[in-house]
Design an enzyme around this catalytic site. Structure first.
Site, PDB file in Angstrom:
ATOM      1  N   ALA A 130      32.205  26.138  -1.330  1.00  0.00           N
ATOM      2  CA  ALA A 130      32.626  24.771  -1.003  1.00  0.00           C
ATOM      3  C   ALA A 130      33.930  24.444  -1.716  1.00  0.00           C
ATOM      4  O   ALA A 130      34.170  24.894  -2.826  1.00  0.00           O
ATOM      5  CB  ALA A 130      31.550  23.780  -1.434  1.00  0.00           C
ATOM      6  N   GLU A 179      38.902  13.691  -2.744  1.00  0.00           N
ATOM      7  CA  GLU A 179      40.300  13.289  -2.679  1.00  0.00           C
ATOM      8  C   GLU A 179      40.960  13.597  -1.336  1.00  0.00           C
ATOM      9  O   GLU A 179      41.672  12.760  -0.791  1.00  0.00           O
ATOM     10  CB  GLU A 179      41.057  13.900  -3.861  1.00  0.00           C
TER      11      GLU A 179
END
Lengths: 765, 154
Positions: free
Chosen positions: A720, A725
């Site tokens: 992952a 953000e």
């Protein structure tokens, strides 16, 4: 399991960080794809969902202890001043007052590098002057008003451009440019690139100061037991709070325990240890009682961080065929009164192919609250400017903006000269363009005639978010066959409890309800990184997988001993160990545990090292459709399509939460949020949630989230990348380009409020 | 001062100062399910029902709430017996940090009691006073629609 200690480098918020970490010696083997998974990748509802909807969840703000005292802070009313005298005698006599601290009765504790916890030199409206502990908050607040302080007012400056001038008031010795010089970067030959260009565009963009304003205010509760201190803190970084508090008080770190259970948002503002935590600890020591300190909403808007503003001058040069030949970025931004970072050129340096690049950036001190990392520091404002000017260059080249980006697709990280572990930005373009209906885009900007004019725009995104070692996780098997998962990370609201449990449930093949997760306690969990920089999921989930795989091995070994058969003849399936030949020979986890002592089956999992010789980044593209009311100047965002490469999606529901929330914050930054300072007095005018405009439910557009990536098997077993953000980075740029497409006039300044839209329309004529 | 409040169906005799807000008195007496986001009436985190009317409890003096009926989020449903609105919000993933959620639940409850079948626009209008900084509202709208459907069928 074999381990080794390595040096590892990763990027967090604004800098490269080098760490030592113990990692699995053999690296990591990738887990199967999401299609083959039962729990990972599924839209698993939050483990803490019912805690939260019922109001059962206890946040730091809710911590209550017997005999608790309450602290409030006196802050500077002046933008720049020196305390010449302070007299707290009258305040100390007020009913309920227990203790008062200020610069005259506390040792000088270093803060912000060259300043102190209580510094008589005050550098912004909101700088800490004194702190009062009392029986109630009301009594503490009343006492603040009776502290007599004499101030010598000093000349101040609240604007970065003015602060950079020769004769500007000096906020620190050594001038107002942080570090005394700009941060510079260059590759290739900018002037040569400019010379060979057919089209050159130069534009200046500005962005505003944005304030985090998480719903739960910053707060701490502290309690001494002898010379050991427990701190409950609303923080994104339990270990750094522990270290800073210990250092400030002169304690060994092991004597400070930091706990954070639930938290009402942070967005970067809670990455930094607050002065308030240390002030509360000092007061608690003096009065011999636990102390709770909270900030009010006004203090939240003054003193605990913001996204620095920016003035960015960009030059982009391209050849007729659409290839970029040179780009430059010159910028400055106000970091506030103490060190922070205003740089914002990273996207320009890396996201598109360009051989000749130069950047020069100034972080400037002004007399205002210091900046802190805010959801993709630098990248949000930098991407807005870059993607705006690139659309203007594309128009000059008579190219479709999307085609122009495709033409300049970068296959390697040009700053580090390294290949990416994965980059699916082209796939994101395709998926996003299809979902928004890119072919509907007005070929001529401002083509709509009526009052309401619509347009489409898009922007790309690059971010770090690889995750990093060291990140550890302990698994313990309970006697009832359930699993306790313990780690020193923290769930800041994003769903870390849930995604970690998913990984353990998947590998051990047991229901997720049978996994209890304990996070956010420095005395209990193995070290994990701070929760910022989109680091958490990519750092901690691989450690869970490592621990769970080892646990499976232990269960096989235990069953072999109990059944008295060779371990090689046994297989593990659905929480049960079975003999491959004799089907009567089997043991469930519960049966194995019944024959063993409580919690003796324990494993420690560690995050692997990131691969050598690669850059690890997330990528994405967001497409926005807007409608501009040309009569009022109001911009309505109709729809946002977010197509991203974030490696493996571990949980679709928590992932969508991050994207929806990030896009909404992007809308806030693009259209309404702005900290306003009165230049005459240096006072912040936007100190409450009415004056500081944040998006409400009325502003939320339709959103479609498309994930174009699978697990990035080069990074870790889980594969992952972080999403927090990336979700926000391209939104303002996409909206700006959509507004241009709608009304045919470019806005260079955020937020794009109705007055600026009307002004732009008026200038267009 | 001293006064009796009827909180979630139970009579509670509480002491409070004359300037205390209802929010402070509730939180000081164990009702920490009522959240405080701003204490200025601008975020909706502290919503409760006061005699059936939705109020920001930070904007009501406790003295004015004596002898009146107060319902907090725990009066609607608990972790063991959640209300349909609470269930729906969990199911669709409308909760992230969760700090604004008790207030959202109260606003949704008030809406659905008066408009069992609200349009999306009506949901948005009803929750416009509830600030959420992290979830992005979309799932909250979805959850309220799901709850409304289930409550109509029940």
């Amino acid at each position: 399991m074999a381990r080794k200690i390595i040096k590892s480098k990763y990027f967090v918020e604004e800098d490269f960080v080098e760490v030592l970490a113990e990692v699995p010696a053999g690296g990591s083997s990738p887990l199967p794809t999401n299609q083959e998974m039962k729990v990972i990748g599924r839209p698993v509802t939050r483990l803490d969902g019912y805690d939260k909807v019922s109001g059962t969840a206890r946040y730091t703000f809710d911590i209550n202890l017997p005999h608790l005292a309450h602290a409030r802070t006196l802050r500077s009313p002046y933008a720049h001043a020196r305390i010449t005298a302070i007299d707290a005698r009258e305040a100390a006599k007020m009913p309920g007052v227990l203790g008062i601290i200020h610069y005259q009765n506390v040792d000088q504790i270093p803060w912000y590098g060259s300043s102190f916890l209580f510094d008589p030199h005050l550098r912004y409206v909101g700088d800490e002057v004194a702190c009062v502990a009392a029986e109630t908050e009301a009594a503490a607040s009343a006492a603040l008003k009776r502290i007599k302080v004499e101030y010598e007012e000093l000349p101040f400056v609240v604007d970065a451009a003015a602060a950079m001038k020769q004769n500007a008031p000096a906020i620190h010795e050594g001038g107002n440019i942080q570090g005394g010089k700009p941060a510079v970067y260059a590759r290739g030959d900018f002037d040569a690139g400019l010379a060979e260009a057919d089209v050159v565009v130069e534009e200046t963009f500005t962005t505003q100061v944005e304030v985090h304003n998480p719903t739960e205010v910053h707060c701490s509760v502290v309690n001494w037991e002898g010379d050991r201190l427990t701190v409950w803190d609303s923080t994104q970084a339990i270990f750094s709070v522990r270290d800073t508090v210990a250092q400030s008080l002169g304690l060994p770190a092991s004597q400070v325990r930091v706990i954070k259970r639930y938290m009402g948002g942070g967005f970067g503002s809670k990455l930094t240890t607050g002065k308030y935590t240390v002030m509360a600890a000092l007061l608690a020591q003096r009065i011999g009682r636990p102390v709770r300190i909270t900030l009010d909403r006004e203090e939240m808007n003054l003193a605990v961080g913001n996204r620095p503003d920016s003035v960015q001058k960009l030059t982009v040069a391209a050849k007729k065929d659409g290839t970029l030949s040179a780009m430059s970025h010159w910028s400055y931004g106000a970091v506030g009164a103490y060190p922070s970072g205003a740089a914002c050129s990273w996207p320009l340096r890396t996201i598109y192919q360009c051989p000749n690049v130069k950047t020069e950036e100034y972080s400037v001190f002004i007399n205002a609250g210091p900046g802190r990392p805010f959801r993709a520091p630098g990248h949000v404002q930098g991407t807005f400017a870059l993607e705006s000017i690139l659309d203007d260059v594309a128009e000059k080249l008579a190219m479709d903006p999307l085609e122009f980006r495709r033409k300049n697709h970068a296959t390697i990280d040009q700053v580090m000269n390294l290949p990416y572990t994965s980059k699916k930005l082209l796939e994101a373009y395709d998926a996003g363009a299809k979902a928004i209906g890119w072919d509907r885009r007005r070929k001529v900007p401002g083509a709509d005639k009526g009052r309401y004019q619509r347009g489409l725009g898009f922007a790309s995104q690059i971010w770090w978010g690889a995750g990093t070692p060291p990140a550890g996780c302990i698994l313990k098997l309970n006697r009832d066959g359930s699993v306790r998962l313990i780690a020193g990370t923290q769930d800041i609201g994003t769903g870390t409890y849930t995604v970690m449990a998913q990984v353990a449930a998947e590998i051990l093949e047991i229901p997720i309800e049978r996994i209890q997760v304990n996070l956010g306690d420095t005395a209990v969990g193995p070290y994990c990184p701070l929760s910022g920089g989109s680091l958490t999921t990519p750092s901690v989930t691989p450690a869970v997988a490592d621990a769970a795989l080892q646990m499976k091995e232990k269960l096989l070994s235990a069953a072999a001993a109990i059944l008295e058969v060779p371990q090689g003849e046994l297989v593990y399936q659905r929480g049960e160990v079975r003999h491959t030949g004799d089907t009567s020979k089997k043991k469930t986890i519960v049966e194995i545990l019944r024959e063993m002592r409580e919690q003796t089956l324990l494993t420690y999992g560690a995050r692997n090292a990131n691969p050598e010789g690669y850059a690890i980044n997330s990528f994405g593209a967001q497409f926005a459709e807007v409608e501009v009311d040309t009569l009022t100047g109001h911009v309505k965002v109709i729809k946002v399509v977010a197509a991203h490469d974030i490696g493996r999606a571990v949980n679709r529901l928590t992932l969508e939460n991050q994207f929806h929330g990030g896009i909404l914050q992007g809308i806030g930054f693009a259209l309404m949020e702005e900290r306003v300072i009165d230049p005459q007095t240096g006072k912040v005018l936007t100190v409450n949630l009415h004056d500081y405009k944040m998006p409400t439910i009325m502003d939320m557009p339709e959103i479609e989230v498309i994930i174009v990536s699978e697990a990035d098997t080069k990074i870790s077993n889980v594969g992952a990348k972080g999403v927090g953000e990336p979700a926000m980075i391209p939104t303002p740029g996409a909206i700006a380009n959509a507004i241009y497409n709608a009304i045919g006039v470019r806005l260079h300044s955020l937020p794009m409020t109705p007055d600026k839209i009307l002004m732009a329309l008026a200038q267009k004529g | 001062m001293e006064g009796t409040f009827r909180i979630n169906g139970r009579h509670e005799l509480l002491e409070f100062s004359e300037r205390a807000t209802l929010l402070q008195v509730l939180r000081d007496n164990g009702h920490q399910e009522v959240k405080e986001g701003c204490a200025e009436g601008q975020c909706g985190s502290c919503l409760v029902l006061l005699d059936g009317r939705l109020v920001n409890s930070c904007q009501v003096f406790a003295a004015a709430a004596v002898n009146r009926e107060i319902t907090t989020v725990q009066g609607l449903g608990t972790i063991h017996a959640p209300h349909a609105i609470q269930e729906a919000l969990v199911e669709v993933g409308a909760v992230q940090c969760g700090f604004c959620t008790p207030g959202m639940v109260m606003a949704a409850y008030y809406l659905l009691r008066h408009h069992p079948d609200p349009s999306e626009k009506e949901i948005r209008r009803a929750l416009d006073g509830n600030l959420c900084r992290c979830t992005g509202y979309t799932k909250i709208i979805e959850g309220i629609r799901l709850a409304a459907r289930r409550m109509r069928q029940a």
